[in-house]
Design a protein around this motif. Structure first.
Motif, mmCIF file in Angstrom:
data_model
loop_
_atom_site.group_PDB
_atom_site.id
_atom_site.type_symbol
_atom_site.label_atom_id
_atom_site.label_comp_id
_atom_site.label_asym_id
_atom_site.label_seq_id
_atom_site.Cartn_x
_atom_site.Cartn_y
_atom_site.Cartn_z
ATOM 1 N N LEU A 137 16.658 -79.876 31.133
ATOM 2 C CA LEU A 137 16.347 -79.873 32.564
ATOM 3 C C LEU A 137 16.666 -78.537 33.241
ATOM 4 N N PHE A 138 17.741 -77.870 32.785
ATOM 5 C CA PHE A 138 18.219 -76.671 33.477
ATOM 6 C C PHE A 138 18.106 -75.423 32.617
ATOM 7 N N ASN A 139 17.924 -74.279 33.295
ATOM 8 C CA ASN A 139 17.946 -73.011 32.555
ATOM 9 C C ASN A 139 19.408 -72.580 32.331
ATOM 10 N N HIS A 174 20.280 -75.092 45.272
ATOM 11 C CA HIS A 174 19.148 -75.786 45.911
ATOM 12 C C HIS A 174 18.147 -76.254 44.842
ATOM 13 N N ASN A 175 17.830 -75.377 43.884
ATOM 14 C CA ASN A 175 16.886 -75.734 42.809
ATOM 15 C C ASN A 175 17.416 -76.858 41.932
ATOM 16 N N ILE A 176 18.725 -76.812 41.647
ATOM 17 C CA ILE A 176 19.348 -77.861 40.827
ATOM 18 C C ILE A 176 19.242 -79.204 41.547
ATOM 19 N N CYS A 177 19.567 -79.200 42.855
ATOM 20 C CA CYS A 177 19.480 -80.443 43.649
ATOM 21 C C CYS A 177 18.055 -80.993 43.647
ATOM 22 N N ARG A 178 17.074 -80.086 43.747
ATOM 23 C CA ARG A 178 15.675 -80.522 43.740
ATOM 24 C C ARG A 178 15.323 -81.173 42.404
ATOM 25 N N LYS A 191 29.462 -84.508 43.253
ATOM 26 C CA LYS A 191 29.609 -85.900 42.788
ATOM 27 C C LYS A 191 28.819 -86.116 41.499
ATOM 28 N N TRP A 192 27.581 -85.581 41.470
ATOM 29 C CA TRP A 192 26.755 -85.734 40.266
ATOM 30 C C TRP A 192 27.435 -85.079 39.066
#
Length: 200
Positions: A137-139, A174-178, A191-192
């Motif tokens: 999911l993440f870079n 912001h990108n991670i939250c999206r 929290k996540w």
């Protein structure tokens, strides 16, 4: 409503557990009497909670099954077993179950064991979902930021550690939250991270 999967190869015990749950908690239930049924039910139902026997009369124990399922799904588990020997209990506790109830199960025991876990489930919004692995999911930068958030670092400290500006870190957050479909307020990302630190 909490979705509960009962993995128990003795159908009379499974029905008793189901009846007690339905009369005591706002939940929907399903019974799986084999490993194969349990695997199919997980994909179909996405339960928040598993009540799992350890001895399943199958090639796989309940402990091994839960370990395997946790690779793909987020859930709480209560082991229900007649095993009282120390080594089995230690094996079960190594995978961090929410509870361990000894058979024969009575109504009061079951209610007490499940009530504690229901409170945990209601506070954890990630239960009852498929796990999206952080690696896909993440870079690399986003994973580093999440690990530093896990270590309780502020945006400023993260920026210093990664040699980036605080503004850039805010953009990454912001990108991670999206990607996670999180609201940006109320420390939702922190929290996540705390609930999913094992994925990082």
């Amino acid at each position: 409503m909490v979705r509960v999967l009962i993995i128990e190869d003795e159908i009379i015990i499974a029905r008793f557990i189901e009846q007690q749950l339905l009369s005591s908690f706002p939940c929907t239930t399903r019974i799986a009497v084999s490993v194969k049924e349990a695997q199919a039910a997980m994909a179909d139902m996405l339960p928040h909670l598993l009540l799992c026997d350890i001895n399943l009369q199958d090639n796989q124990s309940g402990i091994a099954l839960v370990t395997e399922l946790r690779e793909q799904y987020a859930f709480e588990v209560i082991f229900i077993s007649s095993y009282q020997n120390r080594s089995i209990i230690e094996q079960a506790s190594a995978i961090n179950p929410a509870n361990y109830i000894l058979k024969p199960v009575d109504e009061a025991q079951l209610f007490a064991g499940v009530q504690l876990v229901m409170n945990r489930i209601s506070q954890n919004t990630t239960m009852g979902e498929r796990i999206t692995h952080a690696t896909t999911l993440f870079n690399t930068t986003e994973r580093s930021i999440l690990q530093l958030i896990r270590d309780q670092k502020t945006t400023k400290e993260i920026a210093q550690e990664l040699f980036l500006s605080p503004y850039t870190i805010k953009n990454h957050r912001h990108n991670i939250c999206r990607k996670l479909q999180l609201e940006e307020g109320n420390n939702a990302l922190l929290k996540w991270v705390m609930q999913n630190h094992h994925l990082l």
